[in-house]
Design a protein around this motif. Sequence first.
Motif, PDB file in Angstrom:
ATOM      1  N   GLN A  88       2.548  -6.387  -5.502  1.00 37.96           N
ATOM      2  CA  GLN A  88       2.346  -5.112  -6.425  1.00 37.96           C
ATOM      3  C   GLN A  88       1.903  -3.852  -5.628  1.00 37.96           C
ATOM      4  O   GLN A  88       1.333  -3.937  -4.513  1.00 37.96           O
ATOM      5  N   GLN A  89       2.452  -2.590  -6.085  1.00 34.14           N
ATOM      6  CA  GLN A  89       2.137  -1.470  -5.432  1.00 34.14           C
ATOM      7  C   GLN A  89       0.657  -0.963  -5.946  1.00 34.14           C
ATOM      8  O   GLN A  89       0.653  -0.718  -6.976  1.00 34.14           O
ATOM      9  N   ALA A  90      -0.265  -0.869  -4.800  1.00 32.78           N
ATOM     10  CA  ALA A  90      -1.692  -0.362  -5.168  1.00 32.78           C
ATOM     11  C   ALA A  90      -2.326  -0.057  -3.963  1.00 32.78           C
ATOM     12  O   ALA A  90      -1.875  -0.278  -2.748  1.00 32.78           O
ATOM     13  N   ASP A  91      -3.657   0.320  -3.920  1.00 30.22           N
ATOM     14  CA  ASP A  91      -4.199   0.822  -2.743  1.00 30.22           C
ATOM     15  C   ASP A  91      -5.648   0.283  -3.011  1.00 30.22           C
ATOM     16  O   ASP A  91      -6.621   0.713  -2.218  1.00 30.22           O
TER      17      ASP A  91
ATOM     18  N   GLN B 263       0.809  -1.235   0.090  1.00 36.64           N
ATOM     19  CA  GLN B 263       0.047   0.013   0.057  1.00 36.64           C
ATOM     20  C   GLN B 263       0.815   1.198   0.001  1.00 36.64           C
ATOM     21  O   GLN B 263       1.676   1.466   0.765  1.00 36.64           O
TER      22      GLN B 263
ATOM     23  N   ARG C 188      -4.233   3.398  -7.579  1.00 37.79           N
ATOM     24  CA  ARG C 188      -4.033   2.376  -8.408  1.00 37.79           C
ATOM     25  C   ARG C 188      -4.820   1.006  -8.019  1.00 37.79           C
ATOM     26  O   ARG C 188      -4.845   0.779  -6.569  1.00 37.79           O
TER      27      ARG C 188
ATOM     28  N   SER D 129     -11.703   2.581  -7.775  1.00 42.67           N
ATOM     29  CA  SER D 129     -12.119   1.282  -7.459  1.00 42.67           C
ATOM     30  C   SER D 129     -13.489   0.866  -8.342  1.00 42.67           C
ATOM     31  O   SER D 129     -13.599  -0.094  -8.650  1.00 42.67           O
TER      32      SER D 129
ATOM     33  N   VAL E   6      -5.713  -2.803  -8.384  1.00 38.45           N
ATOM     34  CA  VAL E   6      -5.179  -3.988  -9.049  1.00 38.45           C
ATOM     35  C   VAL E   6      -6.439  -5.408  -9.220  1.00 38.45           C
ATOM     36  O   VAL E   6      -7.155  -5.417  -8.168  1.00 38.45           O
TER      37      VAL E   6
ATOM     38  N   SER F 288      -1.958   5.516  -3.045  1.00 31.28           N
ATOM     39  CA  SER F 288      -2.206   5.949  -4.512  1.00 31.28           C
ATOM     40  C   SER F 288      -3.759   5.607  -4.708  1.00 31.28           C
ATOM     41  O   SER F 288      -4.540   5.567  -3.650  1.00 31.28           O
TER      42      SER F 288
END
Length: 262
Positions: free
Chosen positions: A97-100, A77, A82, A149, A84, A80
């Motif tokens: 993976q980098q995402a929120d 987290q 982003r 989202s 996934v 961001s």
Amino acid sequence: MRYVSSGEVRFLKADLLDTEPIFHGFFTRHGGVSPSPWASLNMATSVGDSRENVLENRARALRALTPEPRGIFDVWQVHSNRVVYTRQPRSLGEPHQQADAIITDNPEVVLLMMFADCVPILLFDPGHHAVGIAHAGWKGTVAKVARESVLSMKQAFGTKPEDLLAVIGPSICPEHYAVGSEVTHAVREAFGNDSSEVLLQENGVISLDLWRANQIILTQAGVLADHIQTVEICTAEHTRDWYSHRAEMGKTGRFAAMIGLR
């Protein structure tokens, strides 16, 4: 809302989702193996707790959520917007993976994100049998990760925003979330005329209402107001049950929100 206990593990379920064909829960800090200052159901290794403790805590939470075998998918987290889309659990050796935000329509996957004042948002599309979860601190809120989202679920599954059910979970309340000029400016830029609803001023102090901000974002994305439930539990006021980065001066753990399909 109601609390559910499994052994010493205790988690909160939202009324809006309680009768739907999903698993979901906001896990309190009780029932884990982590020592102080992370006591006890800490879900994050990034705060200094051991990997072994965190893996055991996650296993306990998953067993409490569902007796059926499921795999967890989580992300790194980064505050961001982003999103996934996953159809598989994340294996222990697989990089994050980098995402929120995360979305899935696979019942074999339980989505997990971690919190300690930031806003957990759970999403369920009953028409397409898909779920999502988002992490919205002030940066994610300004970047409108909740909107991204909803848009991602629309693109991936054909979700109609007006069919979505959304729950805003335990997080810091405006009474405990005074903010400075950087945040104030960013919120005004992002929310325009609506910023007066989310920036509250009293005795010269400006506070940010993350709950109201994310309600606005969700409704502007097409989610119906009566399809949004806000739990309204302040993490900073209730550190006996929830981790709070602000109230505990950064020396604390992270609690989990989890959601998956039956």
